[in-house]
Enzyme design. Structure first.
Site, PDB file in Angstrom:
ATOM      1  N   GLY A 152       0.839  -1.184   0.000  1.00  0.00           N
ATOM      2  CA  GLY A 152       0.000   0.000   0.000  1.00  0.00           C
ATOM      3  C   GLY A 152       0.875   1.234   0.000  1.00  0.00           C
ATOM      4  O   GLY A 152       2.032   1.183   0.426  1.00  0.00           O
ATOM      5  N   GLN A 183       2.802   9.984   1.526  1.00  0.00           N
ATOM      6  CA  GLN A 183       4.126   9.353   1.405  1.00  0.00           C
ATOM      7  C   GLN A 183       4.864   9.771   0.139  1.00  0.00           C
ATOM      8  O   GLN A 183       6.044   9.471  -0.016  1.00  0.00           O
ATOM      9  CB  GLN A 183       3.999   7.820   1.429  1.00  0.00           C
ATOM     10  CG  GLN A 183       3.501   7.295   2.761  1.00  0.00           C
ATOM     11  CD  GLN A 183       3.434   5.782   2.744  1.00  0.00           C
ATOM     12  OE1 GLN A 183       2.443   5.214   2.296  1.00  0.00           O
ATOM     13  NE2 GLN A 183       4.489   5.135   3.201  1.00  0.00           N
ATOM     14  N   CYS A 224       6.430  -0.050   6.961  1.00  0.00           N
ATOM     15  CA  CYS A 224       5.927   1.118   6.242  1.00  0.00           C
ATOM     16  C   CYS A 224       7.016   1.571   5.283  1.00  0.00           C
ATOM     17  O   CYS A 224       8.179   1.634   5.665  1.00  0.00           O
ATOM     18  CB  CYS A 224       5.599   2.231   7.235  1.00  0.00           C
ATOM     19  SG  CYS A 224       5.030   3.758   6.448  1.00  0.00           S
ATOM     20  N   LEU A 225       6.641   1.881   4.034  1.00  0.00           N
ATOM     21  CA  LEU A 225       7.650   2.275   3.048  1.00  0.00           C
ATOM     22  C   LEU A 225       8.401   3.538   3.455  1.00  0.00           C
ATOM     23  O   LEU A 225       9.523   3.755   3.017  1.00  0.00           O
ATOM     24  CB  LEU A 225       6.997   2.478   1.674  1.00  0.00           C
ATOM     25  CG  LEU A 225       6.436   1.211   1.006  1.00  0.00           C
ATOM     26  CD1 LEU A 225       5.832   1.548  -0.338  1.00  0.00           C
ATOM     27  CD2 LEU A 225       7.521   0.150   0.851  1.00  0.00           C
ATOM     28  N   HIS A 249      -3.776   0.984   8.207  1.00  0.00           N
ATOM     29  CA  HIS A 249      -2.463   1.644   8.150  1.00  0.00           C
ATOM     30  C   HIS A 249      -2.495   2.811   7.156  1.00  0.00           C
ATOM     31  O   HIS A 249      -2.041   3.918   7.467  1.00  0.00           O
ATOM     32  CB  HIS A 249      -1.406   0.602   7.752  1.00  0.00           C
ATOM     33  CG  HIS A 249      -0.022   1.145   7.586  1.00  0.00           C
ATOM     34  ND1 HIS A 249       1.028   0.784   8.407  1.00  0.00           N
ATOM     35  CD2 HIS A 249       0.507   2.033   6.697  1.00  0.00           C
ATOM     36  CE1 HIS A 249       2.115   1.436   8.027  1.00  0.00           C
ATOM     37  NE2 HIS A 249       1.832   2.182   6.991  1.00  0.00           N
ATOM     38  N   GLU A 250      -3.051   2.570   5.965  1.00  0.00           N
ATOM     39  CA  GLU A 250      -3.050   3.603   4.927  1.00  0.00           C
ATOM     40  C   GLU A 250      -4.013   4.747   5.265  1.00  0.00           C
ATOM     41  O   GLU A 250      -3.708   5.918   5.012  1.00  0.00           O
ATOM     42  CB  GLU A 250      -3.398   3.008   3.555  1.00  0.00           C
ATOM     43  CG  GLU A 250      -2.478   1.882   3.074  1.00  0.00           C
ATOM     44  CD  GLU A 250      -1.004   2.252   3.062  1.00  0.00           C
ATOM     45  OE1 GLU A 250      -0.678   3.441   2.956  1.00  0.00           O
ATOM     46  OE2 GLU A 250      -0.172   1.335   3.176  1.00  0.00           O
ATOM     47  N   HIS A 310      -2.426   7.165   7.511  1.00  0.00           N
ATOM     48  CA  HIS A 310      -1.516   8.090   6.813  1.00  0.00           C
ATOM     49  C   HIS A 310      -2.243   9.365   6.388  1.00  0.00           C
ATOM     50  O   HIS A 310      -1.667  10.448   6.395  1.00  0.00           O
ATOM     51  CB  HIS A 310      -0.949   7.425   5.550  1.00  0.00           C
ATOM     52  CG  HIS A 310       0.332   6.677   5.762  1.00  0.00           C
ATOM     53  ND1 HIS A 310       1.466   7.273   6.259  1.00  0.00           N
ATOM     54  CD2 HIS A 310       0.664   5.385   5.519  1.00  0.00           C
ATOM     55  CE1 HIS A 310       2.442   6.371   6.316  1.00  0.00           C
ATOM     56  NE2 HIS A 310       1.976   5.215   5.883  1.00  0.00           N
TER      57      HIS A 310
HETATM   58 CO    CO Z   1       2.960   3.399   5.714  1.00  0.00          CO
END
Ligand code: CO
Length: 203
Positions: A43, A48, A91-92, A133-134, A137
Site C-alpha cells: 500500500g 508518502q 511502512c515504506l 495503516h493507509e 496516513h
Molecule cells: Co505506511
C-alpha cells in the site's frame, strides 16, 4: 514524484479530501502504483509522496503482474471496526523497520475508486490491516504511534538514524527546508480547492 521518509513533515500533515477525480488524480494513482511496486509495498498513501490528498493505492499481494487486483481508495472512511489482531507491520516511509502493531481484525470501509465510483467493503486480517495503516496516513497518523513499549524500545535506534539522515539530506539540499515543504503542501491544497466543491456525499 518521490517516496518520502520519516520524519518528512508531509507524513504528519493531514490530507485534504479529493474534490474531483480527474485525469490529474488518475495520473497520480498510476505513479503511486509504480513507486509502491518498486519498493515492494502492499500500500502507498499520497502523503508518502508528499501530496496532501486523501487517497491511497493498495494491492493485496503487492504483485505488479496481477494488475486486475489493484485497488484505489479515494476519500476513504472506515465506518466500523471489530475484534483485534496483532502482527508485524512495516511502512515504506520507514525502511527496514518492522514491529508488532495491534489493529482491528475486521473493518467496513467506504471510498471512491479511480473512476469516481463509490464502493464499500468488509475486509479482514491482512487486508483490514493495510487499509487501517493507509487510512491513518491520510490523517497524519503513523504506525509508530501504535507501538507498545517493547516495539518503541526496539525501534529507537532506527528512528534516530532516520532523523539524522533526514537532517543530513536537508543540509545537502537534497530535501527542501520544512518551511518550504509546508509552503508546497499548501500550494497543492489550494490547487485542489480551485477544482470546486466536493460532489456527492462528503465522507
Ligand atoms: Co505506511
Amino acid at each position: 514524484m518521490k517516496l518520502v521518509y520519516y520524519p518528512h513533515p508531509a507524513l504528519r500533515h493531514p490530507a485534504q479530501p479529493v474534490v474531483m477525480i480527474d485525469n490529474d488524480i488518475r495520473r497520480i494513482v498510476g505513479q503511486m502504483f509504480d513507486i509502491m511496486y518498486e519498493n515492494k509495498g502492499y500500500g502507498l498513501a499520497a502523503p508518502q509522496v508528499a501530496l496532501p490528498y486523501q487517497l491511497f493505492v493498495m494491492h493485496p499481494k503487492g504483485d505488479p503482474k496481477e494488475r486486475d487486483q489493484e485497488r484505489v481508495y479515494i476519500n476513504p472512511v472506515i465506518t466500523e471496526k471489530k475484534g483485534t489482531q496483532e502482527g508485524d507491520e512495516g511502512c515504506l516511509s520507514f525502511p527496514d523497520l518492522f514491529q508488532k502493531v495491534r489493529r482491528a481484525k475486521n473493518i467496513h470501509v467506504q471510498a471512491y475508486d479511480r473512476n469516481g465510483q463509490f464502493f464499500e467493503q468488509d475486509l479482514a486480517d491482512l487486508e483490514a490491516r493495510i487499509i487501517q495503516h493507509e487510512t491513518d496516513h491520510l490523517h497524519g497518523r503513523l504506525f509508530i504511534d501504535f507501538f507498545g513499549p517493547i516495539a518503541r524500545m526496539g525501534s529507537r535506534g532506527k528512528l534516530a538514524s532516520l532523523e539524522r539522515e533526514y537532517l543530513r539530506d536537508q543540509e545537502k539540499k537534497v530535501i527542501p527546508s520544512n518551511k518550504e515543504i509546508l509552503r508546497q503542501l499548501r500550494a497543492l491544497e489550494e490547487e485542489m480547492a480551485k477544482k470546486g466543491k466536493p460532489t456527492g456525499p462528503v465522507l
